[in-house]
Design a protein around this motif. Structure first.
Motif, PDB file in Angstrom:
ATOM      1  N   THR B 103       0.877  -1.476   0.177  1.00 59.72           N
ATOM      2  CA  THR B 103      -0.322   0.200   0.261  1.00 59.72           C
ATOM      3  C   THR B 103       0.787   1.289  -0.478  1.00 59.72           C
ATOM      4  OG1 THR B 103      -0.274   0.263   1.590  1.00 59.72           O
ATOM      5  CG2 THR B 103      -1.771  -1.008   0.926  1.00 59.72           C
ATOM      6  N   VAL B 104       2.527   1.700   0.868  1.00 59.24           N
ATOM      7  CA  VAL B 104       2.887   2.575   0.628  1.00 59.24           C
ATOM      8  C   VAL B 104       3.381   3.147  -0.388  1.00 59.24           C
ATOM      9  CG1 VAL B 104       4.178   3.811   1.741  1.00 59.24           C
ATOM     10  CG2 VAL B 104       3.114   1.982   3.283  1.00 59.24           C
ATOM     11  N   PRO B 105       3.932   2.312  -1.337  1.00 55.80           N
ATOM     12  CA  PRO B 105       4.480   2.607  -2.904  1.00 55.80           C
ATOM     13  C   PRO B 105       2.999   3.110  -3.365  1.00 55.80           C
ATOM     14  CG  PRO B 105       5.459   0.899  -1.825  1.00 55.80           C
ATOM     15  CD  PRO B 105       4.615   0.741  -0.759  1.00 55.80           C
ATOM     16  N   GLN B 106       2.426   2.103  -3.355  1.00 55.32           N
ATOM     17  CA  GLN B 106       1.422   2.310  -4.760  1.00 55.32           C
ATOM     18  C   GLN B 106       0.459   3.664  -4.588  1.00 55.32           C
ATOM     19  OE1 GLN B 106      -3.253   1.114  -4.320  1.00 55.32           O
ATOM     20  NE2 GLN B 106      -2.232  -0.745  -3.781  1.00 55.32           N
ATOM     21  N   LEU B 107       0.146   3.459  -3.218  1.00 54.23           N
ATOM     22  CA  LEU B 107      -0.495   5.104  -2.726  1.00 54.23           C
ATOM     23  C   LEU B 107       0.636   6.304  -3.227  1.00 54.23           C
ATOM     24  CD1 LEU B 107      -2.998   4.164   0.395  1.00 54.23           C
ATOM     25  CD2 LEU B 107      -3.588   4.543  -2.144  1.00 54.23           C
ATOM     26  N   LEU B 108       1.347   6.526  -3.066  1.00 58.25           N
ATOM     27  CA  LEU B 108       3.042   7.225  -3.032  1.00 58.25           C
ATOM     28  C   LEU B 108       2.384   7.333  -4.585  1.00 58.25           C
ATOM     29  CD1 LEU B 108       5.358   6.660  -0.629  1.00 58.25           C
ATOM     30  CD2 LEU B 108       4.092   8.699  -0.402  1.00 58.25           C
ATOM     31  N   ILE B 197      -8.731   8.637  -8.292  1.00 59.52           N
ATOM     32  CA  ILE B 197      -9.243   8.821  -7.002  1.00 59.52           C
ATOM     33  C   ILE B 197      -8.461   9.885  -6.635  1.00 59.52           C
ATOM     34  CG2 ILE B 197     -10.627   8.620  -4.620  1.00 59.52           C
ATOM     35  CD1 ILE B 197     -11.494   6.922  -5.792  1.00 59.52           C
ATOM     36  N   TYR B 198      -7.237  10.657  -6.668  1.00 59.40           N
ATOM     37  CA  TYR B 198      -6.769  11.567  -5.974  1.00 59.40           C
ATOM     38  C   TYR B 198      -6.740  12.366  -7.291  1.00 59.40           C
ATOM     39  CZ  TYR B 198      -4.048   9.293  -2.349  1.00 59.40           C
ATOM     40  OH  TYR B 198      -4.211   7.601  -1.561  1.00 59.40           O
ATOM     41  N   LEU B 199      -7.116  12.035  -8.270  1.00 65.54           N
ATOM     42  CA  LEU B 199      -6.951  12.878  -9.529  1.00 65.54           C
ATOM     43  C   LEU B 199      -8.824  14.062  -9.059  1.00 65.54           C
ATOM     44  CD1 LEU B 199      -6.413  14.647 -12.197  1.00 65.54           C
ATOM     45  CD2 LEU B 199      -7.520  12.262 -13.623  1.00 65.54           C
ATOM     46  N   ALA B 200      -9.315  13.206  -8.924  1.00 73.00           N
ATOM     47  CA  ALA B 200     -10.947  13.330  -8.668  1.00 73.00           C
ATOM     48  C   ALA B 200     -10.729  14.537  -7.684  1.00 73.00           C
ATOM     49  CB  ALA B 200     -11.842  12.735  -8.174  1.00 73.00           C
ATOM     50  N   LEU B 237      -6.370  10.222   3.195  1.00 73.52           N
ATOM     51  CA  LEU B 237      -7.556   9.273   4.288  1.00 73.52           C
ATOM     52  C   LEU B 237      -8.241   8.309   3.889  1.00 73.52           C
ATOM     53  CD1 LEU B 237      -7.033   9.194   7.714  1.00 73.52           C
ATOM     54  CD2 LEU B 237      -9.085  10.098   7.658  1.00 73.52           C
ATOM     55  N   PHE B 238      -8.460   8.567   3.223  1.00 77.37           N
ATOM     56  CA  PHE B 238      -9.700   7.281   3.034  1.00 77.37           C
ATOM     57  C   PHE B 238      -9.644   6.616   1.924  1.00 77.37           C
ATOM     58  CE2 PHE B 238     -12.095   6.337  -0.662  1.00 77.37           C
ATOM     59  CZ  PHE B 238     -13.510   5.760  -0.715  1.00 77.37           C
ATOM     60  N   THR B 239      -8.523   6.681   1.047  1.00 77.59           N
ATOM     61  CA  THR B 239      -7.621   5.791   0.529  1.00 77.59           C
ATOM     62  C   THR B 239      -6.594   5.069   1.182  1.00 77.59           C
ATOM     63  OG1 THR B 239      -5.942   6.761  -0.229  1.00 77.59           O
ATOM     64  CG2 THR B 239      -7.732   7.130  -2.047  1.00 77.59           C
ATOM     65  N   VAL B 240      -6.556   5.812   1.882  1.00 74.96           N
ATOM     66  CA  VAL B 240      -5.080   4.871   3.557  1.00 74.96           C
ATOM     67  C   VAL B 240      -6.535   3.603   3.621  1.00 74.96           C
ATOM     68  CG1 VAL B 240      -3.873   4.840   5.296  1.00 74.96           C
ATOM     69  CG2 VAL B 240      -3.851   6.707   3.861  1.00 74.96           C
ATOM     70  N   ILE B 241      -7.131   4.335   4.103  1.00 72.75           N
ATOM     71  CA  ILE B 241      -8.271   3.342   5.351  1.00 72.75           C
ATOM     72  C   ILE B 241      -8.755   2.463   3.926  1.00 72.75           C
ATOM     73  CG2 ILE B 241     -10.734   3.131   6.368  1.00 72.75           C
ATOM     74  CD1 ILE B 241     -10.292   6.038   7.711  1.00 72.75           C
ATOM     75  N   VAL B 242      -9.272   2.981   3.583  1.00 72.63           N
ATOM     76  CA  VAL B 242      -9.946   1.242   1.809  1.00 72.63           C
ATOM     77  C   VAL B 242      -9.051   0.164   2.142  1.00 72.63           C
ATOM     78  CG1 VAL B 242     -10.429   1.162  -0.073  1.00 72.63           C
ATOM     79  CG2 VAL B 242     -11.848   3.232   1.357  1.00 72.63           C
ATOM     80  N   SER B 243      -7.721   0.483   1.900  1.00 70.31           N
ATOM     81  CA  SER B 243      -6.814  -0.234   0.896  1.00 70.31           C
ATOM     82  C   SER B 243      -6.275  -0.567   2.680  1.00 70.31           C
ATOM     83  CB  SER B 243      -5.187   1.027   0.163  1.00 70.31           C
ATOM     84  OG  SER B 243      -5.402   1.786  -0.283  1.00 70.31           O
ATOM     85  N   THR B 244      -5.637  -0.273   3.027  1.00 63.67           N
ATOM     86  CA  THR B 244      -5.860  -1.258   4.888  1.00 63.67           C
ATOM     87  C   THR B 244      -6.869  -2.267   5.128  1.00 63.67           C
ATOM     88  OG1 THR B 244      -5.252   1.249   5.509  1.00 63.67           O
ATOM     89  CG2 THR B 244      -5.370  -0.499   7.066  1.00 63.67           C
ATOM     90  N   ILE B 245      -7.881  -2.199   5.403  1.00 66.14           N
ATOM     91  CA  ILE B 245      -9.716  -2.654   4.908  1.00 66.14           C
ATOM     92  C   ILE B 245      -8.803  -4.171   3.712  1.00 66.14           C
ATOM     93  CG2 ILE B 245     -11.378  -2.670   4.597  1.00 66.14           C
ATOM     94  CD1 ILE B 245     -12.103  -0.374   6.054  1.00 66.14           C
ATOM     95  N   GLY B 246      -7.835  -3.512   2.118  1.00 65.90           N
ATOM     96  CA  GLY B 246      -8.053  -4.495   1.883  1.00 65.90           C
ATOM     97  C   GLY B 246      -6.803  -5.423   1.373  1.00 65.90           C
TER      98      GLY B 246
END
Lengths: 288, 323
Positions: B103-108, B197-200, B237-246
């Motif tokens: 998740t960390v490299p992915q979101l960066l 999602i970030y682009l939006a 924050l939203f993507t971090v939480i969703v990615s964490t749960i996933g």
């Protein structure tokens, strides 16, 4: 540097952007290449026979054996049944989710009733609950109580309504559906059902299409629950793929042909409706 | 509320409406509940009930291969066993390890790609669709494809790394190498989605902020860190939480990444057996319903813990900014 976007902004109101330089295109091109390459390589591998895959350097252009391999997949596995099952399940779930979500979304967006806020809160909260956690009891229910294990209804009924769908439609209808239109309908003597059918549904159509696409793809691609509740005698596409992977015969071009067959319907949907999916994801991000 | 009471009051005084008074009132009062009922029915029976029932099952010694064992109440024993189960802790370690690498490299990267997509581009839709493409493929198909790409002897990735003089890696055999390979699969499927999602979110940032920053002489890089990232905080924050749960529920990738005849073990040394995979192994291969249910609950607690940690960390950061 600031002058150009400023004048552009006056023309296009509030949407200003900086122009991309060559480096941007280069990096994005690389990202695109990485995104597409595994799918392209699958096509390459699926169109060669098994020996070509173990060549060095590896083949990079499609070969002549695609149809042979595809035919072999259909002969040696239950892929035909699997495609059929996946199509039925995905279609029924999609229709059901769109129906139940527009209905509930309409109620939450525009109809007054007691406990609305709390009930909507529950809908949102359930989106946070990982569905995997109830998998053992769900299997017990299906196998021991309902005797649905290995039947398609075990995949359809639990997925027939979705919290995401309800919330998604509610968010859309709350702004897209003019309240005056509903009032006018009421004055004309419309029942709530007629309002739903003749006023709400036509207006909900764009969002319902996006929801339908997302639901169809998610259902088609679903893996864990079908793997648990179905067997290789009555598989979905994804379950069938896992058998192909775990098989004793390791014919890679066959395995990858299977992966290609299972993905092709999604790629077709994406090619035809990609813009809507894109819009749905980005819109959902802003509203959600 | 007021919206619909108005026409109703009026309607009862209008002649044609009066005949249907009762039916009309029933319709207005009852219809909303009827319309939300299907969701709550499905969720109650197939969502909420199994979740609660998992709690009950976890307190029994239920084994599918032992008739009558479903009623053997064992109290907290499954949980006590869990605490002393090295495979459970191994699965926790693997899940968190793979979760971080995936998740960390992915979101960066997603943030960077979104930033590039936010420039004025020729072929805008083309690029956006391109990055979204991986997301429409299935876990099963993609993992099968990447198993071949990560193949020890003939895999494309080893061949490519070989061009740079890096020797052949047996990706499935090592702990770190298997974690990396699985993370690559996850990252490939989800980076583009998160970038969009970030682009939006980026498109909702007022351009005036960038204008005034540019007037103050801030470089583009500085603008990105001083404006874009802080303004995107809720989206991040939203993507971090969703990615964490996933990522804490990772299942299909580690299952199918294993090409041995015992795929639920997560490798010969259990080096990539995640919690979801371990649950499945205990429940499906070992028939331990009670113990499997206990692992499920432990997983739920872990997910809840991580979400709370995320939320607290986000609040802290906001607080630090304000002061």
């Amino acid at each position: 540097m600031t002058a150009a976007p400023l004048t552009l902004g006056r023309r296009r109101r509030a949407r200003h952007q900086l122009s991309a330089d060559r480096g941007t295109y280069l990096v994005l091109g690389l990202v695109l290449l990485l995104s597409i390459f595994p799918m392209y390589w699958t096509l390459v591998a699926a169109s060669h026979d098994n020996s070509a895959i173990s060549k060095t350097p590896p083949a990079l252009l499609p070969g002549p054996h695609l149809l042979d391999n595809v035919q072999k997949v259909f002969e040696q596995t239950d892929m035909r049944l699997a495609l059929n099952n996946s199509l039925i399940v995905s279609a029924v779930v999609t229709v059901s989710v769109v129906f139940t979500s527009t209905l509930a979304g309409f109620a939450f967006a525009k109809l007054p009733f007691r406990g609305k806020g709390a009930l909507l809160g529950i809908v949102v909260a359930t989106m946070m609950v990982p569905p995997q956690l109830g998998i053992i009891p769900l299997y017990i229910m299906m196998a021991n109580w309902l005797h649905w294990a290995n039947h398609l209804q075990a995949l359809i009924v639990p997925a027939a309504a979705s919290a995401f769908g309800v919330f998604f439609m509610r968010q859309y209808l709350i702004t897209a559906l003019p309240t005056e239109l509903l009032e006018a309908g009421r004055l004309d003597g419309c029942s709530t059902w007629r309002l739903y059918w003749h006023v709400v549904l036509p207006i909900a159509r764009p969002a319902a299409a996006v929801l339908g696409l997302l639901t169809f793809m998610a259902t088609w691609n679903d893996f864990f629950w079908p793997l648990v509740v179905m067997t290789q005698q009555n598989p979905t596409v994804q379950v069938s793929l896992s058998a192909l992977q775990g098989g004793y015969v390791q014919d890679y071009s066959l395995v990858l042909s299977g992966a290609l067959i299972s993905t092709l319907p999604m790629l077709v949907v994406f090619a035809l409706m990609g813009r809507q999916i894109l819009g749905g994801i980005m819109q959902g991000a802003v509203k959600g | 509320m007021a919206v619909l009471t108005k026409p109703r009051v009026r309607a009862t005084h209008v002649a044609p409406r009066a005949r249907h008074g009762l039916r009309y009132r029933l319709d207005v009062k009852g219809a909303p509940y009827l319309y939300i009922a299907p969701f709550f029915l499905v969720f109650g029976v197939f969502g909420l009930f199994p979740l609660v029932y998992t709690g009950y099952v976890s307190l029994t010694g239920w084994r599918a291969d032992t008739p009558g064992s479903e009623d053997t109440f064992v109290g907290w024993r499954n949980y006590a066993d869990l605490v002393h189960d090295p495979f459970f802790w191994n699965a926790v370690k693997n899940t968190i390890g793979i979760g971080l690498i995936s998740t960390v490299p992915q979101l960066l990267m997603a943030l960077g790609i979104a930033h590039l997509l936010n420039y004025k581009l020729r072929g805008r839709t083309f690029f956006r669709m391109g990055v979204l493409l991986p997301n429409v493929t299935s876990v099963a198909a993609v993992t099968i494809i990447f198993v071949q790409l990560f193949g020890r002897d003939y895999g494309m990735i080893n061949w490519f790394l070989g061009l740079f003089g890096i020797g052949h890696t047996d990706w499935q055999a090592g702990t770190l190498s298997s974690w990396i390979a699985i993370s690559v699969i996850v990252t490939w499927r989800w980076t583009g989605y998160n970038a969009l999602i970030y682009l939006a979110g980026m498109q909702a940032i007022p351009f005036e902020l960038y204008e005034s920053a540019a007037l103050d002489g801030a470089s583009r890089w500085k603008q990105f860190w001083m404006i874009t990232v802080p303004m995107l905080r809720p989206t991040i924050l939203f993507t971090v939480i969703v990615s964490t749960i996933g990522s804490l529920q990772l299942f299909g990738e580690p299952l199918l990444f294993n090409t041995s005849q015992t795929p639920t073990t997560g490798g010969s040394q259990h080096q990539f057996q995640t919690l979801a995979l371990y649950t499945y192994d205990q429940f499906w291969q070992k028939f331990k319903y009670g113990y499997g249910a206990a692992i499920s609950w432990a997983m739920f607690l872990l997910i809840a813990l991580f979400v709370v940690v995320n939320l607290v960390a986000a609040r802290r950061m906001r607080g630090a900014d304000a002061s």
